[in-house]
Design a protein around this motif. Sequence first.
Motif, mmCIF file in Angstrom:
data_model
loop_
_atom_site.group_PDB
_atom_site.id
_atom_site.type_symbol
_atom_site.label_atom_id
_atom_site.label_comp_id
_atom_site.label_asym_id
_atom_site.label_seq_id
_atom_site.Cartn_x
_atom_site.Cartn_y
_atom_site.Cartn_z
ATOM 1 N N GLY A 286 -47.539 20.473 -20.363
ATOM 2 C CA GLY A 286 -48.881 20.271 -19.813
ATOM 3 C C GLY A 286 -49.293 18.820 -20.010
ATOM 4 O O GLY A 286 -48.611 18.044 -20.694
ATOM 5 N N GLY B 99 -45.227 23.799 -9.392
ATOM 6 C CA GLY B 99 -46.586 23.960 -9.912
ATOM 7 C C GLY B 99 -47.271 22.683 -10.358
ATOM 8 O O GLY B 99 -48.400 22.723 -10.856
ATOM 9 N N GLU C 39 -50.499 22.207 -16.108
ATOM 10 C CA GLU C 39 -51.233 22.958 -17.139
ATOM 11 C C GLU C 39 -50.292 23.636 -18.132
ATOM 12 O O GLU C 39 -50.730 24.312 -19.035
ATOM 13 N N GLN D 194 -47.853 25.826 -17.026
ATOM 14 C CA GLN D 194 -47.196 26.960 -16.356
ATOM 15 C C GLN D 194 -46.223 26.414 -15.314
ATOM 16 O O GLN D 194 -46.536 25.437 -14.641
ATOM 17 N N ILE D 195 -45.089 27.091 -15.209
ATOM 18 C CA ILE D 195 -44.061 26.626 -14.267
ATOM 19 C C ILE D 195 -43.711 27.763 -13.313
ATOM 20 O O ILE D 195 -43.494 28.892 -13.752
ATOM 21 N N GLN D 196 -43.666 27.445 -12.030
ATOM 22 C CA GLN D 196 -43.268 28.470 -11.050
ATOM 23 C C GLN D 196 -41.769 28.384 -10.781
ATOM 24 O O GLN D 196 -41.220 27.280 -10.730
ATOM 25 N N ALA E 61 -39.645 28.890 -16.523
ATOM 26 C CA ALA E 61 -40.551 29.249 -15.415
ATOM 27 C C ALA E 61 -40.958 30.714 -15.478
ATOM 28 O O ALA E 61 -40.397 31.506 -16.241
ATOM 29 N N GLU E 62 -41.948 31.066 -14.647
ATOM 30 C CA GLU E 62 -42.423 32.460 -14.627
ATOM 31 C C GLU E 62 -41.638 33.321 -13.650
ATOM 32 O O GLU E 62 -41.656 34.543 -13.767
ATOM 33 N N ARG F 105 -40.689 34.070 -23.357
ATOM 34 C CA ARG F 105 -40.516 32.857 -24.187
ATOM 35 C C ARG F 105 -40.177 33.208 -25.627
ATOM 36 O O ARG F 105 -39.470 32.474 -26.312
#
Length: 459
Positions: free
Chosen positions: A285, A312, A328, A330-332, A356-357, A404
């Motif tokens: 972030g 992202g 922020e 968060q990773i796509q 990533a998510e 994670r």
Amino acid sequence: MTKTSPADCPQSSPKATSPTGDPWPAPLASGPLQARVAIPGSKSLSNRYLVLAALGSRPVQLEGLLRSRDTELMMAALGTMGVVFQEDPQDPTLVTVLPPKSGRFTGGVTIDCGLAGTVMRFLPGLAMFADGPVSFDGDRQAYERPMRPLLDGLDQLGVRVDYQGREGHLPFRLEAPDDRSWLTDGPASVSIDSSSSSQFISGLLLIGSRLPGGLHLVHSGDRLPSLPHIRMTMADIKAAGGLVTMGEHGSWDVRPSALNLPDRVLVEPDLSNAAPFLGAALIAGGSVSVPRWPQRTTQPGGLLPGILQAMGARISRSDTGDLTVTAEGQIQGLGTFDLSAAGEIAPSIAALAVLAEGPSRLVGIGHLRGHETNRLAALETEITRIGGQAKELDDGLDIVPVDRAALHGDLMETYADHRMATFAAMLGLAIPGIRISNVGTTRKTIPDFTGMWTAMLGH
Ligand SMILES: O=C(O)C1=C[C@@H](OP(=O)(O)O)[C@@H](O)[C@H](O)C1
Ligand SMILES: C=C(OP(=O)(O)O)C(=O)O
């Protein structure tokens, strides 16, 4: 200016050693980043300019030249072949290249390629213009990298190729043809399968202008990786006054002409080497800026902002040339993504994909098996080692995110591969307890990676 003659150039291979102890404990990011990181010069541009300057007939001053193992190897090799370098005593990145006055290179020498693809694929062509045979050797690991398509191409130009180990691999000895009269009849026709590396095409294009009738080059394979790197070669040849065109179906024409780069050439920062630093903003972030990001570039790293945005990040540019990545934390996932144009950034994208998510399937990168190490196998092994999930595909790598909490630190291998080291450092930002073996291997293309990384983290 300090004058360096071939005799002063390091003859032994500049080694990649770890300045920080081995293994290196990768630092965790303690919070969002706020950093500005100046990236040293591009490896690909630096080594192309060095070769093109050596093929010219006038001094060329290179500004912002990368000084790392791959460029030291290139300079040492060209020095052995009769090129002289004058380095500014205050600034080692300011180097004047003086090509041999006779236009011929010194033969009867051995070139150390280390593990540098740009040295082992761009210099064999210069043996065409040497006054004796030229031998090529390198790191043991370099013996695994594909070489045959380039040497088949040189064979078609009449060069005698003697493999001194395994056929199609380093080490080998090259001898220019005695009879070159046929080369004046018209463009020399060469056909190779360059699907295992774009560097074979680049290596032949670089010498095409110096062939008396020019060159007609055909790629016979069904896919061609790293097209931006081939376009970079073409752009640099044109900047040196050469005439090169690309046909629709994987063919190139190079007209015979003198090659002279402008008197002074500014080297762009290495945008692929910016990937771990800009990617760090996605992981931790905050924001990371890279100064001197070019408005237009031939580097495949120019694709990076778009890829990070797809994962992202927010991308912005300042009037002063900074590129900033803000995120922020968060990773796509990327879904299925063709990375064939920019395979060298795959390890950095893979590190982001692990965190990533959603899933990422990186495709079009089967040729990474012939990079510094078999990167697809190395990435699968190292991702699995720390509790992640990855699977080698014929043509790429599948990465499925895990919780994670399931990811854990370990001693990560780097396989003498700079990008496996920076990949591990990226993961170390988010996963406690990652240690990196031989982080000094990053010296292949970054003179002080650990210093830059800790400065980015404010340590
Ligand atoms: O020409 C160049 O400067 C390069 C071409 C690419 O090689 P491949 O086409 O073998 O991937 C790239 O991966 C390498 O880092 C540099
Ligand atoms: C493939 C790479 O390097 P080389 O120039 O040695 O092929 C790389 O830097 O990712």
